[in-house]
Design an enzyme around this catalytic site. Structure first.
Site, short mmCIF file in Angstrom:
data_model
loop_
_atom_site.label_atom_id
_atom_site.label_comp_id
_atom_site.label_asym_id
_atom_site.label_seq_id
_atom_site.Cartn_x
_atom_site.Cartn_y
_atom_site.Cartn_z
N GLN A 193 0.83 -1.22 0.00
CA GLN A 193 0.00 0.00 0.00
C GLN A 193 0.86 1.26 0.00
O GLN A 193 0.45 2.29 -0.53
CB GLN A 193 -0.92 0.03 1.24
CG GLN A 193 -2.00 -1.04 1.25
CD GLN A 193 -1.55 -2.28 2.01
OE1 GLN A 193 -0.39 -2.63 2.02
NE2 GLN A 193 -2.50 -2.95 2.62
N ASP A 234 -6.31 1.20 12.48
CA ASP A 234 -7.50 0.41 12.15
C ASP A 234 -8.42 0.28 13.35
O ASP A 234 -9.62 0.08 13.22
CB ASP A 234 -7.09 -0.97 11.64
CG ASP A 234 -6.49 -0.82 10.26
OD1 ASP A 234 -5.29 -0.53 10.18
OD2 ASP A 234 -7.25 -0.91 9.28
O1 MRU Z 1 -5.14 -3.72 4.98
P1 MRU Z 1 -5.48 -2.27 4.74
O2 MRU Z 1 -4.83 -1.70 3.54
O3 MRU Z 1 -6.97 -2.04 4.79
O4 MRU Z 1 -4.85 -1.56 6.03
C1 MRU Z 1 -4.93 -0.17 6.13
C2 MRU Z 1 -4.19 0.37 7.29
O5 MRU Z 1 -3.62 -0.35 8.08
C3 MRU Z 1 -4.23 1.85 7.49
O6 MRU Z 1 -3.06 2.30 8.11
C4 MRU Z 1 -5.43 2.20 8.39
O7 MRU Z 1 -6.59 1.60 7.92
C5 MRU Z 1 -5.64 3.64 8.51
S1 MRU Z 1 -6.27 4.33 7.01
C6 MRU Z 1 -6.72 5.93 7.28
#
Ligand code: MRU
Length: 340
Positions: A193, A234
């Site tokens: 990401q 999260d």
């Molecule tokens: O697995 P993902 O890409 O959904 O994980 C996203 C994250 O860990 C982000 O750091 C978190 O959701 C914060 S987004 C504003």
């Protein structure tokens, strides 16, 4: 465009698995399509998961032929079960579902009016996310100064939210205020990401960004190349911040090198009735680790661990930036957070 939009019975979003090379829009018209997009991470990022779940319930309400409000609630509850099964860790998903369901149950009106309420409430959740991000940006930008190099992990940007972003919102706000900052983005194995999405967003905005692999964090801190760390979350529980796998390592290294470690997250990410041991950390497919893209890199049959998130105890966190204020570690106790 916002990352996700409601367009008269269609939910339109960007397929995040195709970025940065292709900008492909997904048009979803039922809960199964939204649930599939969440599971396959075409839609991802805690706040965006909440909004997507809310819009999925809006699709149910919009298409419902229920003759009574009770029947509509039954349909919404069934859809909620499907959505809750998609990804277990980000609390925003559960928060948005509960807000819509409780609101619909309490709403006094017939099936049609209750359906209209659900659609409006989902749009409200989306709008509130943008406002929260802007406010976080305003509060958090105070913590950044000319010349700072900010390290961020995963993608906590416009793509992980409806617009602007949480951690990247703070970086954006500081940049828009004219502060001359630079960013170091970690690639964020295994789904990349950081390399794919954070770099894409920052380059589009013209904010200087340097990409590193996850295992370079110790080196760049040791070389004093990082002024502060900002990540998203999260779920913030009583004793910890739960965020993308690798966050804990970065937080420990930041403390070791006296680098402030900030977390930017809206109140919809707070879950202060739970502790870290109550939370299910999503375990994803081994192929995400044994392969780089579609190319196998590890021998067949190897044992694999693939937790998507980790747990950072609050003692590693300098401050949490939310839409209302910056909560410094000295204030954690008065906010039901346990600093240990
Ligand atoms: O697995 P993902 O890409 O959904 O994980 C996203 C994250 O860990 C982000 O750091 C978190 O959701 C914060 S987004 C504003």
């Amino acid at each position: 465009m916002r990352t996700i939009e409601w367009r008269d019975g269609t939910v339109v979003t960007i397929d995040q698995m195709r970025l940065p090379h292709e900008t492909v829009f997904l048009e979803m018209r039922d809960v199964a399509q939204v649930a599939e997009a969440i599971k396959t991470m075409k839609i991802r990022g805690a706040p965006l998961l909440g909004v997507a779940a809310a819009f999925a319930l809006a699709l149910v309400a919009y298409n419902s032929k229920a003759e009574s409000k009770r029947k509509l609630i039954d349909e919404l509850e069934k859809a909620a079960e499907i959505l809750k099964e998609t990804r277990p860790t980000a609390v925003n998903l559960l928060w948005a579902i509960d807000r819509i369901l409780n609101g619909a149950r309490d709403f006094s009106g017939n099936a049609e009016d209750s359906g209209a309420f659900v659609v409006e409430e989902a749009q409200k959740i989306a709008d509130e996310d943008v406002t929260a991000n802007r406010l976080m940006g305003k509060h958090g930008a105070e913590l950044l100064h000319d010349g700072d190099v900010v390290l961020t992990h995963c993608n906590a940007g416009a793509l992980a939210t409806v617009d602007y972003g949480t951690a990247l919102g703070v970086i954006r706000a500081a940049w828009e205020q004219g502060k001359k900052i630079k960013v170091i983005a970690t690639e964020t194995r295994p789904k990349l990401q950081g390399a794919r999405l954070t770099v894409y967003e920052l380059k589009r905005d013209g904010i200087p960004v340097t990409l590193i692999t996850d295992n370079m964090v110790g080196y760049v801190m040791y070389k004093r190349l990082v002024s502060n760390v900002i990540v998203g979350a999260d779920r913030i529980v009583r004793d910890a911040v739960i965020n993308k796998i690798g966050t804990y390592t970065i937080a420990v290294l930041a403390k070791k090198h006296n680098i402030p470690f900030y977390v930017a997250a809206p109140k919809s990410t707070f879950d202060l009735v739970h502790s870290s041991t109550d939370v299910t950390i999503e375990e994803r497919r081994p192929e995400e680790v044994t392969h780089a893209g579609s190319q196998r890199i590890a021998p067949e049959g190897v044992n694999v661990l693939n937790p998507a998130f980790d747990v950072t105890p609050l003692k590693y966190v300098t401050a949490i930036i939310c839409e209302d204020y910056v909560l410094r570690k000295e204030d954690f106790a008065s906010s039901k957070l346990v600093y240990k």
